[in-house]
Design an enzyme around this catalytic site. Structure first.
Site, PDB file in Angstrom:
ATOM      1  N   CYS A 101     -71.187  63.328 -18.900  1.00 57.75           N
ATOM      2  CA  CYS A 101     -72.630  63.473 -19.058  1.00 57.75           C
ATOM      3  C   CYS A 101     -73.042  64.943 -18.988  1.00 57.75           C
ATOM      4  O   CYS A 101     -73.868  65.404 -19.774  1.00 57.75           O
ATOM      5  CB  CYS A 101     -73.362  62.661 -17.993  1.00 57.75           C
ATOM      6  SG  CYS A 101     -75.167  62.692 -18.144  1.00 57.75           S
ATOM      7  N   CYS A 201     -74.209  55.482 -12.978  1.00 56.76           N
ATOM      8  CA  CYS A 201     -75.643  55.284 -13.197  1.00 56.76           C
ATOM      9  C   CYS A 201     -75.931  54.145 -14.173  1.00 56.76           C
ATOM     10  O   CYS A 201     -76.943  53.456 -14.035  1.00 56.76           O
ATOM     11  CB  CYS A 201     -76.294  56.577 -13.664  1.00 56.76           C
ATOM     12  SG  CYS A 201     -75.857  57.103 -15.342  1.00 56.76           S
TER      13      CYS A 201
END
Length: 360
Positions: A101, A201
């Site tokens: 990410c 997440c």
């Protein structure tokens, strides 16, 4: 400077943005919408990117008196992080989605858009330090470990190139977490006591196996020892990672009664190989796609390597052979899994990172 502050809705990014404002920068807050169907609320410390997080980020921006926007990067996140995560497990690897990410979203998609919009830097709440060692070379930046060793995130930032680091801001690198929370309370930020996000997440319920099954299905296979003797069965090799001990459900106990660990995963044959802990020991690591944070080095050099986000650094000799990074550690490492990142340090400074490949 014009600074874009990435605000997740947590205490760290809120205080980082506050410090950028206090330093006199022209700050704009942005929350990244990374899910097509975000949950309304977080489940305690699990996950992030919920509607609640977006609201918390907006409220923090209001307290700071800065403009605030939401950027929808869900398609990019799905392709570069989620799909990559699934593909790596399907290949028998152990990926780190936070590292991916940072590489693909926060310091590629976001930074590229920020620069195109006229911003000079992107500010985040990561715990790491940026050091400019030579005043005559202001564009030269080194990435160093944070002061708070327990929160240090230099490992997951080791994929950043020098040009990206030159446009990054990490205001929390010299601060311990307890002081960040106290500062948030003094500034009137409602997120001062908000729990930190843990786990992955995009899997807020923490059920990684169920998440992978929904995308890869189940495929029964065998669990064997190093000699090929069948010890048990499984519903999919993607349920396992190298070094795993729990959840093996073996029907045949080891002769010596000691626990067994996952040594190897072969998606082609759908076989998981297990054995004693000492069979996990590795002192030689090979890794592809090296990324240099401070410029490439030639020849062999002494430093330290780390193979997990919160792992211990181990002294090693590092060199590049035919475009592949090779590290020989002074002492054995356990559970080195293909797909993990190996991050190389010179003292507290990050030098390079690369993706570990299978070795014997």
């Amino acid at each position: 400077m014009r600074v874009l502050a990435a605000m997740s809705g947590g205490v760290d990014s809120a205080v980082a943005a506050a410090r950028a404002v206090e330093a006199g920068h022209d700050v704009t807050g942005v929350h990244l919408a990374l899910s097509k169907n975000p949950q309304s609320f977080r489940s305690g410390a699990r996950g992030c990117c919920s509607r609640e997080d977006a609201h918390d980020a907006r409220r923090a921006a209001d307290v700071l008196g800065i403009d605030f926007y939401v950027w929808d990067l869900s398609d990019r996140f799905a392709a570069d992080v989620v799909d990559d995560f699934v593909a790596e497990y399907a290949a028998g690897h152990t990926p780190n989605p936070c590292l991916r990410c940072n590489e693909k979203i926060k310091f590629s998609a976001v930074l590229d858009r920020a620069v195109a919009l006229g911003f000079d830097a992107v500010c985040t709440g990561h715990y790491a330090r940026l050091v400019r060692p030579d005043p005559d070379e202001p564009g030269r930046v080194e990435l160093h470990r944070a002061v708070d060793a327990a929160k240090d995130q230099s490992y997951v930032l080791g994929v950043l190139r020098p040009d990206q680091l030159a446009r990054a801001m990490f205001p929390l690198g010299d601060t311990v977490k307890t002081d960040v929370r106290a500062e948030a309370a003094r500034r009137g930020l409602a997120v001062a006591e908000k729990p930190d996000s843990h786990d992955i997440c995009f899997i807020p319920d923490g059920d990684t196996q169920g998440f992978l099954d929904a995308r890869l299905g189940t495929r029964p296979g065998t669990i064997v020892d190093a000699d090929g003797t069948v010890l048990g069965s499984h519903d999919g090799s993607h349920h396992y990672t190298v070094g795993q001990r729990r959840g093996l459900r073996l029907g045949v106990p080891a002769d010596d009664g000691r626990p067994r660990y996952v040594l190897d995963i072969s998606p082609v044959t759908n076989t998981v190989t297990v054995g004693p802990r000492e069979s996990l020991h590795r002192q030689e690591i090979h890794a592809d796609r090296p990324v240099w944070t401070t410029g490439a080095r030639s020849g062999a050099w002494r430093g330290a390597v780390q193979v997990r986000a919160h792992g211990e650094p181990v002294p090693a000799t590092v060199e590049i052979e035919d475009g592949r990074l090779r590290a020989v550690t002074d002492e054995p490492l356990t559970g080195v899994a293909p797909g993990q990142a190996v991050v190389c340090y010179d003292g507290t400074a990050v030098v390079a990172s690369a993706t570990i490949v299978p070795t014997r």
